[in-house]
Design a protein around this motif. Sequence first.
Motif, PDB file in Angstrom:
ATOM      1  N   THR A  56      -1.114   3.169   8.758  1.00  0.00           N
ATOM      2  CA  THR A  56      -1.133   2.179   7.480  1.00  0.00           C
ATOM      3  C   THR A  56      -1.696   1.119   7.931  1.00  0.00           C
ATOM      4  O   THR A  56      -2.205   0.464   7.419  1.00  0.00           O
ATOM      5  CB  THR A  56      -0.321   2.407   6.951  1.00  0.00           C
ATOM      6  OG1 THR A  56      -0.026   3.648   6.095  1.00  0.00           O
ATOM      7  CG2 THR A  56      -0.599   1.115   5.804  1.00  0.00           C
ATOM      8  N   ARG A 107       1.310  -1.261   0.306  1.00  0.00           N
ATOM      9  CA  ARG A 107      -0.532   0.273  -0.196  1.00  0.00           C
ATOM     10  C   ARG A 107       0.827   1.427   0.077  1.00  0.00           C
ATOM     11  O   ARG A 107       0.697   1.976  -0.806  1.00  0.00           O
ATOM     12  CB  ARG A 107      -0.635  -0.066   0.944  1.00  0.00           C
ATOM     13  CG  ARG A 107      -1.833   1.194   1.581  1.00  0.00           C
ATOM     14  CD  ARG A 107      -2.371   1.253   2.612  1.00  0.00           C
ATOM     15  NE  ARG A 107      -3.527  -0.022   2.156  1.00  0.00           N
ATOM     16  CZ  ARG A 107      -5.256  -0.168   2.576  1.00  0.00           C
ATOM     17  NH1 ARG A 107      -5.657   0.226   3.363  1.00  0.00           N
ATOM     18  NH2 ARG A 107      -5.541  -1.422   2.338  1.00  0.00           N
ATOM     19  N   GLU A 108       1.806   1.278   0.464  1.00  0.00           N
ATOM     20  CA  GLU A 108       3.073   2.232   0.927  1.00  0.00           C
ATOM     21  C   GLU A 108       3.984   1.943   0.370  1.00  0.00           C
ATOM     22  O   GLU A 108       5.071   1.882   1.447  1.00  0.00           O
ATOM     23  CB  GLU A 108       3.031   3.125   2.517  1.00  0.00           C
ATOM     24  CG  GLU A 108       1.541   3.472   2.943  1.00  0.00           C
ATOM     25  CD  GLU A 108       1.409   4.806   2.172  1.00  0.00           C
ATOM     26  OE1 GLU A 108       2.667   5.443   1.689  1.00  0.00           O
ATOM     27  OE2 GLU A 108       0.138   4.931   1.904  1.00  0.00           O
TER      28      GLU A 108
END
Length: 567
Positions: free
Chosen positions: A442, A412-413
């Motif tokens: 996150t 995701r990151e």
Amino acid sequence: MSRITTRTPARTAFTRLTEAGTPPLLARLYAARGVENAAELDYELKALLPPTAMKGLAEAAKLLADTITAEEPMLIVADYDCDGATACAVGLRGLRAMGAKVDYLVPRRIEDGYGLTPSIVEQAALRHPKLLITVDNGIASVEGVATARRLGIKTLVTDHHLPGDTLPDATAIVNPNQPGCDFPSKHLAGVGVMFYTLMALRAELRTRGHFAQRPEPRLVDLLDLVALGTVADVVKLDHNNRLLVHQGIARMRKRCVQPGILALFAAAGRDPASATTFDLGFALGPRLNAAGRLADMSLGIECLVTDDARRALAIARELDTLNQERRGIEQQMREQAETMLSRMDIGEARALALFDPDWHQGVIGILAGRIKEQRKRPVIAFARAEGGLLKGSGRSIAGIHLRDALDLVSKREPGLLLAFGGHAMAAGITIRETDFARFARTFIDVIAESADPALFDPLLETDGALAMHEMTLEAAHLLERGIWGQGFPAPVFADEFEVEDQRLLKDQHVKLTLRKGDARFEAIRFRHSDPAPEQLRVAFRLSCNEYRGTQSLQLLIDEWEALREER
């Protein structure tokens, strides 16, 4: 407070077990833990899973045998926890018994970091080994293995951690969790993988006639080390692991063990003649781990490989001192964490990420575990490292795979996680200090989105009530000698009592006299100062309390809940 629930044993399994001669109390407990027949309670060595199905073992055995035959030097690269130390000791003792020229190198947690890094390979190269052997690490060491290859050093990776998307380009890899491995047990600890590697090597050397002029080593003599590392690493105790632990503890009880194991028992004030899995997980294991957390795990490894009983005892006492220091640091960090949590708006957060610039990098894993137990959610605690980085250590709850969650964070990151690895219940991570807040958000979001909300309803699963004739000191002894641990939890029972008397000990433990009908039981709840309700439902364990040479039954209380007024 956790809700007290009861496991339901499978009726057909209970019947099979009792018909096979298992005592009814044990049959009920085993059936509730998924044991279906008496064969799953066979802990004789003949029932050990054979090594033939483990991918990479044949190649590893030939590689080791060739290196021994050529009289070329090997170097074991260990990990700095109890599993890594015992795996290293098993490797050193086993390989040396087969004629290998072998030494070891263990990274320092803070200075070197985890695993076969390029810098560790460069340190190892100064000793001119022809073969590097990783124990309890290496499956994620893609760059380290590449560095070894560039330097002309062969590598054998033995590990049990989950692999990443890319495997290292090692000469051979032994890991039951690598793709394409059909070994039935995926839960071997690192020390178990090393033990299997030695079994395969001994078989290979037999075919080469290697033992015609030298005695063949008894690998069973290493099972005390295998048992210690397996329990301390909190891997799932499936049948194969229970067998290994049972065999190791049986040797401890006969004092047929390494001098270092006896020394650790002595330093902990425990008697090896009555060794239990509790002793391994909460007395011996923490003393070994203290070396890797606060000093250098070489100290722990030396304790396990020396044959000098006096030297082993001196090292064990030094490890005990380190463990006491670790406890003091941990207590201070816990108090700081509690203050921090009291000021945070946790709300419905399903996970926690905590950081304090003064926290000790070697103790954050323990801290994460303590907070996880208290708050019933995954926790990652961070400490400062060099170069503006943070090192994190995480612990998870049942049903949430921590390494997989971190993998989702990384996807995701991209670039947020500089390094991570581990398994379902524990993981390590490196991030930039400036990215801590982004990581915390996150991580919490990923857990909230991917985890079943029911996992956060705190439950204490018990084995229900005991009959009065089972509430005995003899039953406590029977249960204490069982093989219990991760995935095969120690028995916890639940029943209703009236409180006849209670008092506070040392301002932190509640001592009680409980009554059920005409029977009375002494009980204690440690690290809990609130008074008990007059009528309550209790989750408890049977234990033996020894005072001035006299033993008596005592109930160790894990949780209680007040009964409704109408009762």
